[in-house]
Design an enzyme around this catalytic site. Structure first.
Site, PDB file in Angstrom:
ATOM      1  N   GLY A   1      44.893  32.940 114.296  1.00 51.73           N
ATOM      2  CA  GLY A   1      43.806  32.162 115.681  1.00 51.73           C
ATOM      3  C   GLY A   1      44.935  31.634 116.816  1.00 51.73           C
TER       4      GLY A   1
ATOM      5  N   GLU B   1      39.688  24.002 108.220  1.00 52.21           N
ATOM      6  CA  GLU B   1      38.960  22.477 109.865  1.00 52.21           C
ATOM      7  C   GLU B   1      38.024  22.383 109.300  1.00 52.21           C
ATOM      8  OE1 GLU B   1      40.602  24.909 112.966  1.00 52.21           O
ATOM      9  OE2 GLU B   1      42.575  25.267 112.193  1.00 52.21           O
TER      10      GLU B   1
ATOM     11  N   GLU C   1      43.182  31.700 103.487  1.00 59.42           N
ATOM     12  CA  GLU C   1      44.273  30.805 104.854  1.00 59.42           C
ATOM     13  C   GLU C   1      44.898  30.114 104.071  1.00 59.42           C
ATOM     14  OE1 GLU C   1      43.009  31.765 109.042  1.00 59.42           O
ATOM     15  OE2 GLU C   1      41.665  30.862 108.332  1.00 59.42           O
TER      16      GLU C   1
ATOM     17  N   SER D   1      49.705  31.176 110.538  1.00 62.42           N
ATOM     18  CA  SER D   1      50.760  32.077 111.709  1.00 62.42           C
ATOM     19  C   SER D   1      50.851  33.221 111.692  1.00 62.42           C
ATOM     20  CB  SER D   1      51.649  31.502 110.693  1.00 62.42           C
ATOM     21  OG  SER D   1      51.706  29.520 110.807  1.00 62.42           O
TER      22      SER D   1
ATOM     23  N   HIS E   1      35.854  27.366 107.073  1.00 55.93           N
ATOM     24  CA  HIS E   1      38.086  27.806 107.472  1.00 55.93           C
ATOM     25  C   HIS E   1      37.989  26.227 107.146  1.00 55.93           C
ATOM     26  CE1 HIS E   1      40.948  27.207 110.325  1.00 55.93           C
ATOM     27  NE2 HIS E   1      40.917  28.708 110.285  1.00 55.93           N
TER      28      HIS E   1
ATOM     29  N   ASN F   1      39.603  34.358 115.855  1.00 55.17           N
ATOM     30  CA  ASN F   1      39.429  32.520 115.823  1.00 55.17           C
ATOM     31  C   ASN F   1      40.173  31.722 117.102  1.00 55.17           C
ATOM     32  OD1 ASN F   1      38.168  30.302 115.186  1.00 55.17           O
ATOM     33  ND2 ASN F   1      39.394  29.884 113.211  1.00 55.17           N
ATOM     34  N   TRP F   2      39.345  32.191 118.066  1.00 51.67           N
ATOM     35  CA  TRP F   2      39.587  31.116 118.995  1.00 51.67           C
ATOM     36  C   TRP F   2      39.819  29.465 118.918  1.00 51.67           C
ATOM     37  CZ3 TRP F   2      37.690  33.281 124.434  1.00 51.67           C
ATOM     38  CH2 TRP F   2      38.303  34.995 124.447  1.00 51.67           C
ATOM     39  N   LYS F   3      38.962  29.309 117.950  1.00 50.13           N
ATOM     40  CA  LYS F   3      39.002  27.711 117.649  1.00 50.13           C
ATOM     41  C   LYS F   3      37.819  26.750 118.826  1.00 50.13           C
ATOM     42  CE  LYS F   3      42.431  27.928 113.833  1.00 50.13           C
ATOM     43  NZ  LYS F   3      43.727  27.567 113.356  1.00 50.13           N
TER      44      LYS F   3
ATOM     45  N   GLY G   1      47.915  27.094 112.024  1.00 55.09           N
ATOM     46  CA  GLY G   1      49.178  26.481 112.824  1.00 55.09           C
ATOM     47  C   GLY G   1      50.757  25.958 112.837  1.00 55.09           C
TER      48      GLY G   1
END
Ligand code: 13P
Length: 252
Positions: A232, A100, A166, A211, A98, A11-13, A172
């Site tokens: 990520g 976020e 997650e 992570s 997600h 997931n490149w965000k 992160g």
């Protein structure tokens, strides 16, 4: 039941530029034969999907999206991208719900389920994300929170989907749950899905995310019930991401 094929997804965000899409070809070269036994997926920001699909042409790296509209048909929805459009440009998967997006865009379980259902209706495989916050874990509410997210966010109309566990607090940073804790939550998710969907739940892949890097992926993949990872930061560079993939027992 046939064994579930592992899925390792990046997931490149909101990171990366057109120049970074070369990482996809580098990834394909680095993982070599492993991509035959493991599904390898990169989900870049939506604007880069067509170029990512072009980069992945002729390789076994799959391209997906990070989000989609809950509306499956063409509609007056300024700024939204439909699952049908993502499929049209060659995406195969889409991440839905997600944390976020749940946090920053106030996405509810119901909205996440609608997005996942729109994805399936358009021929994509949704990756439905669930996971507890630090406060929920401290309050002993992991099972309650995660099982209710799974029940309310999973697509109900049939069709393949994936669940990603997650833990919000593990994203992160540098900390992850213990292997035993990961195993417990994955078993709980499997049990919840079986209660909801019966025998077909055995086909749903359950990924761990938060992570994951080249140093800890190998041991996480040994946890029973872990069918792969949603990665990520460490998916942005082919060197790191390929090390994660090659650390999976199915890559040998
Ligand atoms: P990190 O791997 O950077 O912790 O991110 C995990 C994640 O949110 C993947 O969706």
């Amino acid at each position: 039941m046939a064994a579930r094929k592992p899925l390792i997804a990046g997931n490149w965000k909101m990171f990366g530029r057109a120049a970074d899409l070369g990482e996809i070809a580098a990834l394909n070269r680095a993982v070599g034969r492993a991509s035959g036994t493991i599904d390898v997926l990169i989900c870049p920001p939506a604007v880069y999907i067509p170029a990512a699909v072009a980069q992945a042409q002729g390789t076994s790296v799959l391209i997906g999206a990070e989000d989609c509209s809950p509306i499956a048909v063409d509609a007056a929805r300024t700024g939204e991208v439909s699952a049908a459009m993502l499929a049209d440009v060659g995406a195969k998967y889409v991440i839905n719900g997600h944390s976020e997006r749940r946090q920053n865009h106030k996405e509810s379980d119901d909205l996440v389920r609608q997005k996942a259902e729109a994805a399936i209706a358009s021929g994509l495989i949704p990756i439905v994300c669930v996971g507890e916050t630090q406060a929920e874990r401290a309050a002993g509410k992991v099972a309650e929170v995660v099982s209710s997210q799974v029940r309310a966010s999973s697509p109900t109309q049939g069709g393949a989907f994936v669940v990603a566990y997650e833990p919000v607090w593990a994203i992160g940073g540098n900390s992850t749950p213990t292997l035993a804790e990961i195993g417990e939550v994955h078993a709980l998710i499997r049990e919840t899905l079986t209660g909801q969907f019966g025998a077909s739940a055995s086909e749903v892949r359950i990924l761990y995310g938060g992570s994951v890097g080249p140093k800890n992926a190998g041991e996480i993949f040994t946890v029973p019930g872990v069918d792969g990872a949603l990665v990520g930061r460490a998916s942005l560079k082919a060197s790191d991401f390929s090390a994660i993939i090659l650390g999976h027992p199915a890559a040998a």
